[in-house]
Each structure stands twice: as C-alpha cells, then as structure tokens.
Design an enzyme around this catalytic site. Structure first.
Site, mmCIF file in Angstrom:
data_model
loop_
_atom_site.group_PDB
_atom_site.id
_atom_site.type_symbol
_atom_site.label_atom_id
_atom_site.label_comp_id
_atom_site.label_asym_id
_atom_site.label_seq_id
_atom_site.Cartn_x
_atom_site.Cartn_y
_atom_site.Cartn_z
ATOM 1 N N ARG A 1 -14.148 -12.821 -12.667
ATOM 2 C CA ARG A 1 -14.756 -14.116 -12.317
ATOM 3 C C ARG A 1 -14.587 -14.388 -10.820
ATOM 4 N NH1 ARG A 1 -16.083 -19.296 -14.504
ATOM 5 N NH2 ARG A 1 -14.831 -21.022 -13.689
ATOM 6 N N ARG B 1 -15.339 -17.457 -17.813
ATOM 7 C CA ARG B 1 -13.931 -17.505 -18.217
ATOM 8 C C ARG B 1 -13.811 -16.631 -19.453
ATOM 9 N NH1 ARG B 1 -15.353 -23.052 -17.280
ATOM 10 N NH2 ARG B 1 -14.225 -23.925 -15.486
ATOM 11 N N LYS C 1 -15.125 -25.753 -20.232
ATOM 12 C CA LYS C 1 -14.045 -26.711 -20.456
ATOM 13 C C LYS C 1 -14.618 -28.075 -20.838
ATOM 14 C CE LYS C 1 -10.488 -24.692 -17.490
ATOM 15 N NZ LYS C 1 -9.619 -24.896 -16.306
ATOM 16 N N TYR D 1 -13.067 -19.785 -2.559
ATOM 17 C CA TYR D 1 -13.792 -18.549 -2.243
ATOM 18 C C TYR D 1 -14.199 -18.477 -0.780
ATOM 19 C CZ TYR D 1 -13.599 -18.183 -7.218
ATOM 20 O OH TYR D 1 -13.116 -18.126 -8.494
ATOM 21 N N HIS E 1 -17.476 -25.384 -12.382
ATOM 22 C CA HIS E 1 -16.416 -26.168 -11.745
ATOM 23 C C HIS E 1 -16.885 -27.612 -11.617
ATOM 24 C CE1 HIS E 1 -14.473 -22.507 -9.528
ATOM 25 N NE2 HIS E 1 -14.058 -22.622 -10.779
ATOM 26 N N HIS F 1 -9.833 -12.781 -15.469
ATOM 27 C CA HIS F 1 -10.197 -13.772 -14.453
ATOM 28 C C HIS F 1 -10.537 -13.122 -13.119
ATOM 29 C CE1 HIS F 1 -10.483 -18.077 -14.628
ATOM 30 N NE2 HIS F 1 -10.033 -18.195 -13.399
#
Length: 316
Positions: free
Chosen positions: A255, A157, A181, A287, A278, A252
């Site tokens: 990524r 990120r 995160k 994806y 994630h 992004h």
C-alpha cells in the site's frame, strides 16, 4: 451497606461501558476489532482508577496525567501510549455527549511526541521479483499472485483485500468497490494486469471448495472461507524471503509502495487520498516526505558535484 454501594458502582460502570460500546458501533461505525481495541485500552484506565479509588465520573486532568505518566514509566512505546490516550479522549467525549459529565477532563491531556518514521517502500523491480517468486505449480499459486497484484494495483488495506467480494468487481469499468474503515465505501481503479490475474484465479477458485456463506468472497483459503490477514502476512514474508528481499515488509508495504509510486509518477495528493480512503489529507502527506527523501538520494547519487567529490576522495 458498603457492599451494596460497591455493587451499585459496579453496575453503573458496566452500564456506561455498554453504552460506550454501542456508541462506537452505531455512532462511529467502528469494526469489531477496533471496538475491542478501544475497550482494551479503556480497561487500563479503569484498573488504574479502581486502584486509586477514583470514581469514573469524578476523574480530573491530574488523574489522567498520572495515568499517562504511568504508561511511560512501565515502558509502553510512545506510539502505543498515543493510541491509548486517543481512546481515552474518545471515551470522555462520549461521557459529555451522553450527559454523564458536563466537562471533559481529557481535552488538555497531551499525547507523547512520536518521531517521524518513513514506512518501508519497495521498488517496482522488487515488487515484480516478489510476484515472480510465487510458485504457480502450487494449488494456491495463482491466488497468491492475484493477491499481490491486487494489493499493489489498488493500494488496499489487508482487511479490505480479505473482505473483497465478487459483487464488488466492476472489471468492464476498470474499478472495484472497497469497504474501508468505518464501513465507508469507495471506488478504486484496478489495473488490467490485476484484472487478468484475478480472472485466472477465479478459474481455480470455482473448482475448489467454497463454504456456505462465503460464495461472494474473491480470495478463499483452501478450506473454503475467506483468507485471513495473518495468512496474507505470512505469505508475503515467505515470498519476500524466497525473492531475496531483506527489507522488513508486510501487506501494508504494498500500500505504501503503491502511494509512493503514484506520487513519483505525478499523481495529485488529493487523488491518492481518495484512492487510499484517507479521511485526512495529513495522513496522505507522509508520502511527500518519502518522495523528498528519494529525490535527495537521487541528487546525492547523480549530481555532477557529488560525482566529482567522490572521485576526488577515491583518488586521495
């Protein structure tokens, strides 16, 4: 008397919000930006309740549905509506946890349906073209080259890239440590090419200005503090334009491209999930949709039946 009651209500509301802010920071370990976004969205609900003369602890499901309908009526995008409703659900979950309420009126509140949107993906050739567009004659040239290579090599990120530290680089082992995160840390493999570009950049970096307190950051701005997300965004936009790439891309995009290319190369979805940081495998499964679409394009382009059909149409 009425003024005293209003003052008490105002103080009660301020206390609840302050405790909610502490909950987001300490219990959920959210970043400052995320907390600010949650509080901004909550403020929309609080303004609505104030106009409707509804106490925050007496809200019912119908009140929340009317609020959600209002978001739609004023033209807020479904994705933004969904985010606001998610924040409201978090707030009422907190109210029940903190014993302000026994029930949670937001449990049955539905978010708007959001159409599936495949993110923009760059080919390996397009990524190489953008990296080649970096002018190494400029002072920040090698830094920008290292940034792009790291974004693509590690699938970071942009906030993770901006906050990357020298003490988190384990080049001998071929890994970097990333704080994602919720302050969750993960180890991400880094390619030899990205390591090489970062090492070249460190030569320039160590000769430039470094502000006190920023000695450990990998990527610095010319004035000596760590680079910002906005800087990286603008740099990528300019380089894509210089490279003649017309796709709508951002940091992004690198990524997304990283994850897509891994999947095409046969990488396990769980492995990609770990690499990207994630929490849910469902987030990574986007994806697989990209891969199926690309496969379909390949079939349409190269399958003998389709080639024959195109030739027949050209003949007629």
């Amino acid at each position: 008397m009425e003024l005293e009651e209003k003052t008490r209500d105002k103080e009660k509301k301020a206390l609840i919000i302050r405790k909610y802010q502490q909950y987001l920071k300490l219990e959920k370990a959210f970043s400052g930006n995320t907390i600010e976004a949650y509080l901004t969205d909550l403020d929309k609900l609080l303004r609505f309740l104030e106009e409707e003369h509804i106490d925050i602890l007496e809200v019912c499901l119908d009140d929340l549905r009317r609020f959600a309908a209002g978001l739609h009526d004023i033209g807020i995008h479904p994705r933004s509506q969904s985010r606001i409703i998610s924040g409201i659900k978090s707030f009422f979950h907190f109210l029940t946890l903190a014993d302000y309420r026994e029930d949670n009126p937001s449990e049955l509140l539905e978010s708007p349906k959001i159409g599936f949107k495949i993110p923009e993906v760059l080919t390996v050739e397009e990524i190489d073209t953008i990296i080649s567009a970096v002018d190494l004659g400029k002072k920040e040239g090698q830094r920008n080259r290292a940034i792009l290579e790291t974004l693509y090599s590690c699938g970071l990120r942009v906030s993770e890239l901006c906050n990357l530290k020298l003490s988190e680089l384990y080049f001998d082992e071929g890994f970097i440590k990333v704080e994602g995160k919720g302050s969750k840390q993960r180890l991400v493999p880094i390619s030899p090419r990205a390591i090489k570009e970062i090492k070249y950049w460190l030569i320039d970096r160590n000769q430039g200005k470094i502000k006190r307190g920023f000695e450990d950051y990998v990527f610095l701005a010319r004035w000596g503090n760590n680079i910002s997300r906005i800087m990286v965004f603008h740099m990528i936009k300019e380089l894509a334009e210089a490279a003649g790439i017309t796709k709508n891309i951002s940091p992004h995009t690198f990524r997304h491209s990283f994850a897509t290319h891994l999947l095409e190369g046969g990488a396990n979805l769980r492995a990609i999930q770990c690499m990207l940081g994630h929490e849910s495998i469902a987030t990574t499964e986007i994806y697989t949709h990209i891969d199926r679409n690309m496969l379909r394009s390949e079939i349409i382009e190269h399958h003998p039946r389709n080639i024959k059909f195109r030739k027949e149409r050209e003949f007629h």
